[in-house]
Scaffold this active site. Structure first.
Site, PDB file in Angstrom:
ATOM      1  N   HIS A  44       0.964  -1.195   0.086  1.00  0.00           N
ATOM      2  CA  HIS A  44       0.041  -0.070  -0.016  1.00  0.00           C
ATOM      3  C   HIS A  44       0.911   1.326   0.143  1.00  0.00           C
ATOM      4  O   HIS A  44       2.025   0.951   0.318  1.00  0.00           O
ATOM      5  CB  HIS A  44      -0.877  -0.104   1.484  1.00  0.00           C
ATOM      6  CG  HIS A  44      -0.230  -0.030   2.482  1.00  0.00           C
ATOM      7  ND1 HIS A  44       0.605  -1.102   3.365  1.00  0.00           N
ATOM      8  CD2 HIS A  44       0.241   1.261   3.240  1.00  0.00           C
ATOM      9  CE1 HIS A  44       1.264  -0.543   4.306  1.00  0.00           C
ATOM     10  NE2 HIS A  44       1.219   0.751   4.168  1.00  0.00           N
ATOM     11  N   HIS A 130       5.764   5.928  -1.420  1.00  0.00           N
ATOM     12  CA  HIS A 130       6.406   4.690  -1.715  1.00  0.00           C
ATOM     13  C   HIS A 130       5.696   3.479  -1.049  1.00  0.00           C
ATOM     14  O   HIS A 130       4.647   3.655  -0.447  1.00  0.00           O
ATOM     15  CB  HIS A 130       7.752   4.892  -0.856  1.00  0.00           C
ATOM     16  CG  HIS A 130       7.647   4.825   0.749  1.00  0.00           C
ATOM     17  ND1 HIS A 130       6.983   5.694   1.527  1.00  0.00           N
ATOM     18  CD2 HIS A 130       7.473   3.841   1.609  1.00  0.00           C
ATOM     19  CE1 HIS A 130       7.106   5.699   2.672  1.00  0.00           C
ATOM     20  NE2 HIS A 130       7.328   4.409   2.781  1.00  0.00           N
TER      21      HIS A 130
END
Length: 188
Positions: A44, A130
């Site tokens: 995620h 990220h």
């Protein structure tokens, strides 16, 4: 030992992209020694880490996020290289880097503000989009920046995907995968 549960809002990665990432992670894991690799279903992009909090406060943040992102469109995102957080010779986080996206930055700002308005004190470091893929360097030698080039060396394709929702996740540290979706907010 009883672990306190934590909550966070994140951009969900589509299942098809997670399946491709699983193959990439298997290849990277063979070449780069980190202690803990993230289960592919847990991939995620964190927008706001809430930590532990009373149910009412979590519900207020969820309500605020739903309201503030209403009308936000799905995002086109791309994963194309690797990165690290922490000490250069012994990183604590190894991640798949996403191409900078103004739309994602704006969405993160909205979610962050909605959570602050619900009474949360959040991390104030600048947002860096990220996807964490591993934690805690365990190599016998110091980490080498050449490891960040393995994405290209293995000829891993850039991954383009559409992010269509924000999820409120709850952490279950002793389970695999460890993140449970408590609420899904569609971007439309």
């Amino acid at each position: 030992m009883d672990h306190q549960t934590h909550f966070f809002f994140a951009v969900s990665i589509p299942v098809e992209t997670k399946v491709i990432m699983k193959k990439y992670l298997e290849q990277l894991n063979k070449r780069i020694p980190f202690s803990r690799w993230v289960h592919y279903e847990d991939l995620h992009i964190t927008l706001a880490f809430l930590g532990s909090a009373p149910t009412e406060k979590i519900k207020m943040a969820e309500k605020n996020v739903k309201e503030i992102v209403r009308g936000s469109k799905p995002l086109k995102l791309q994963i194309q290289k690797l990165g690290i957080f922490g000490k250069e010779d012994s990183p604590r986080i190894f991640f798949a880097d996403t191409v900078e996206s103004n739309e994602l930055q704006e969405l993160r700002t909205k979610v962050f503000s909605a959570c602050v308005d619900a009474g949360f004190k959040l991390e104030t470091r600048p947002f860096r989009s990220h996807i964490t893929i591993a934690r805690k360097w365990k190599g016998n030698e110091p980490f080498q920046t050449k490891f960040l080039e393995i994405w290209n060396e293995l000829q891993l394709e850039p991954l383009v995907f559409e992010a269509t929702n924000i999820v409120l996740f709850q952490t279950h540290l002793n389970e695999t995968p460890k993140y449970e979706a408590k609420s899904i907010i569609l971007l439309e």
